[in-house]
Design an enzyme around this catalytic site. Structure first.
Site, short mmCIF file in Angstrom:
data_model
loop_
_atom_site.label_atom_id
_atom_site.label_comp_id
_atom_site.label_asym_id
_atom_site.label_seq_id
_atom_site.Cartn_x
_atom_site.Cartn_y
_atom_site.Cartn_z
N ARG A 34 39.93 28.38 38.04
CA ARG A 34 40.75 29.11 37.07
C ARG A 34 41.13 30.49 37.62
O ARG A 34 42.24 30.96 37.40
CB ARG A 34 39.99 29.24 35.75
CG ARG A 34 39.79 27.90 35.06
CD ARG A 34 38.94 28.06 33.82
NE ARG A 34 38.72 26.78 33.15
CZ ARG A 34 37.69 25.97 33.40
NH1 ARG A 34 36.80 26.28 34.32
NH2 ARG A 34 37.56 24.85 32.73
N HIS A 38 34.94 31.73 30.86
CA HIS A 38 35.40 30.34 30.73
C HIS A 38 35.74 29.92 32.16
O HIS A 38 36.86 30.10 32.63
CB HIS A 38 36.63 30.27 29.82
CG HIS A 38 37.34 28.95 29.88
ND1 HIS A 38 36.77 27.75 29.54
CD2 HIS A 38 38.61 28.64 30.26
CE1 HIS A 38 37.63 26.78 29.70
NE2 HIS A 38 38.76 27.28 30.15
P1 6V0 Z 1 52.15 23.41 31.81
O1 6V0 Z 1 52.22 22.01 31.28
O2 6V0 Z 1 52.65 23.70 33.18
O3 6V0 Z 1 52.88 24.35 30.75
C1 6V0 Z 1 53.11 25.71 30.95
C2 6V0 Z 1 54.35 26.06 30.19
O4 6V0 Z 1 54.53 27.48 30.25
C3 6V0 Z 1 55.63 25.42 30.76
O5 6V0 Z 1 56.32 24.71 29.73
C4 6V0 Z 1 56.44 26.61 31.27
O6 6V0 Z 1 57.84 26.44 31.16
C5 6V0 Z 1 55.93 27.72 30.34
N1 6V0 Z 1 56.17 29.07 30.85
C6 6V0 Z 1 56.02 29.53 32.12
N2 6V0 Z 1 56.38 30.83 32.19
C7 6V0 Z 1 56.73 31.20 30.94
C8 6V0 Z 1 57.20 32.42 30.37
N3 6V0 Z 1 57.35 33.53 31.11
N4 6V0 Z 1 57.50 32.43 29.07
C9 6V0 Z 1 57.37 31.32 28.30
N5 6V0 Z 1 56.94 30.13 28.79
C10 6V0 Z 1 56.62 30.08 30.09
O7 6V0 Z 1 50.63 23.93 31.78
P2 6V0 Z 1 49.50 23.51 30.72
O8 6V0 Z 1 50.10 23.47 29.38
O9 6V0 Z 1 48.73 22.36 31.24
O10 6V0 Z 1 48.51 24.78 30.84
C11 6V0 Z 1 48.91 26.03 30.34
C12 6V0 Z 1 47.81 27.05 30.56
O11 6V0 Z 1 46.68 26.73 29.74
C13 6V0 Z 1 47.29 27.06 32.01
O12 6V0 Z 1 47.06 28.40 32.42
C14 6V0 Z 1 45.97 26.30 31.89
O13 6V0 Z 1 45.07 26.60 32.93
C15 6V0 Z 1 45.51 26.78 30.54
N6 6V0 Z 1 44.44 26.01 29.92
C16 6V0 Z 1 43.51 26.72 29.24
C17 6V0 Z 1 42.44 26.09 28.64
C18 6V0 Z 1 41.40 26.92 27.94
O14 6V0 Z 1 40.33 26.42 27.56
N7 6V0 Z 1 41.64 28.21 27.74
C19 6V0 Z 1 42.31 24.69 28.68
C20 6V0 Z 1 43.29 23.96 29.32
C21 6V0 Z 1 44.40 24.58 30.03
#
Ligand code: 6V0
Length: 317
Positions: free
Chosen positions: A92, A179
């Site tokens: 992470r 985390h």
């Molecule tokens: P993903 O499926 O790539 O989605 C990310 C989204 O963010 C995409 O739709 C992008 O278009 C959007 N995005 C990127 N830049 C911007 C911006 N500047 N403004 C608005 N939208 C933007 O990733 P996923 O959904 O799988 O993961 C998202 C994040 O959650 C990651 O950092 C993961 O590591 C994190 N997680 C956190 C968890 C926790 O327990 N806290 C658990 C799982 C994943």
């Protein structure tokens, strides 16, 4: 004049795997009547809003739409899930620079609009990004929360419940700290409905305590790596964890949850954001709970805090 918050409105920034699974969980939660989905990829937000809205005849009425930051400004809770996720083999903390850049484009949008609700950070590394959101937004500490180890704690309860053949809701145990790889399983106070965990294990025919504790804590810590290796991302468990935090806030339930929050001296921790138990209610963090720890758990908590502090100190905020 201070902006009026709509306490039945939520906004989700980032509509990838985690944002869309969260939106789907919240749509079925009856917590909100309005949900704005925001993403740099506008088509993605619009597609998710439409797809989720088509389930409406089977749920409570709700206004779900793709929006922008003006739509988020009066939300009771803004959930940020935008950013890169872990690729197989990545930790992470490897995500930090990419996602800090993304936060620098998101958080000032909220600050400019004098946001008065609760900012709930989910993007990873969640403790670091909660700290970053706090600094960039200038919001009060109680209103900037990270989902922290609520998910890891759910995994802990689930795995321990399976091991013991007991409902995970009867498992009272938590993960604290980062985390991530330095997280700590708090065994010293773990109990099953009031029965110390080792006594309950023996009732269920398990006597290899040290070996089992080590294996279960490792399984919890490595859950995300295992899921990512198999299906590229994790999203359902976190969606349910976020829903739980939203319930606590919207209904002012005041459960004790291990969310990421800014530390002010509990167990000698200062000036760092990590997961420690806190009472969560309509004002966000209502009270930091000084839950007891063993000497070993305390030492590991300080190591976890040190690792996070070093990352924060290396950032240009
Ligand atoms: P993903 O499926 O790539 O989605 C990310 C989204 O963010 C995409 O739709 C992008 O278009 C959007 N995005 C990127 N830049 C911007 C911006 N500047 N403004 C608005 N939208 C933007 O990733 P996923 O959904 O799988 O993961 C998202 C994040 O959650 C990651 O950092 C993961 O590591 C994190 N997680 C956190 C968890 C926790 O327990 N806290 C658990 C799982 C994943």
């Amino acid at each position: 004049m201070q902006r009026v918050i709509n306490d039945r409105k939520v906004a989700i920034v980032g509509c990838g795997f985690v944002g869309s699974a969260t939106a789907f969980a919240l749509m079925q939660s009856e917590l909100f009547t309005e949900m704005a989905l925001i993403d740099v990829d506008r088509d993605r937000a619009e597609g998710e809003a439409l797809d989720i809205a088509h389930g409406m005849p089977f749920a409570d009425p709700m206004n779900i739409y793709a929006g922008d930051y003006d739509d988020a400004a009066d939300a009771a809770i803004i959930i940020v899930t935008a950013g890169a996720n872990q690729q197989p083999g990545e930790t992470r903390l490897d995500l930090v620079h990419k996602n800090v850049r993304i936060f620098k484009s998101i958080i000032p949008e909220l600050a400019q609009r004098d946001y008065q609700g609760i900012l709930l950070v989910v993007s990873n590394p969640v403790d670091i990004l909660t700290h970053v959101a706090l600094k960039l937004s200038g919001m009060p500490e109680n209103r900037v929360i990270g989902s922290g180890t609520v998910l890891d704690t759910a995994r802990f309860k689930y795995i321990l419940g399976e091991h013991l053949g007991v409902d995970p809701r009867n498992v009272h145990a938590r993960i604290i700290g980062e985390h991530g790889d330095s997280e700590i399983a708090v065994w010293s106070t773990a109990n099953i409905s009031g029965i110390p965990v080792n006594d309950f294990c023996e009732l269920r025919g398990h006597f290899e305590h040290d070996e089992s504790m080590q294996r279960i804590a490792e399984d919890v810590k490595n859950s995300a790596y295992e899921i990512i290796a198999k299906k590229k991302a994790t999203y359902y468990g976190i969606a349910m964890s976020v829903k739980r935090i939203c319930e606590a806030i919207v209904r002012d339930e005041k459960p004790i949850l291990p969310v990421s929050n800014f530390q002010h001296g509990v167990h000698g921790l200062h000036d760092v954001v990590l997961s420690m138990p806190a009472v969560v209610g309509k004002n966000g963090i209502e009270y930091q709970v000084p839950a007891p720890l063993s000497a070993d758990e305390l030492a590991r908590l300080h190591e976890s805090a040190k690792a996070l502090r070093e990352v924060i100190d290396g950032l240009d905020l």
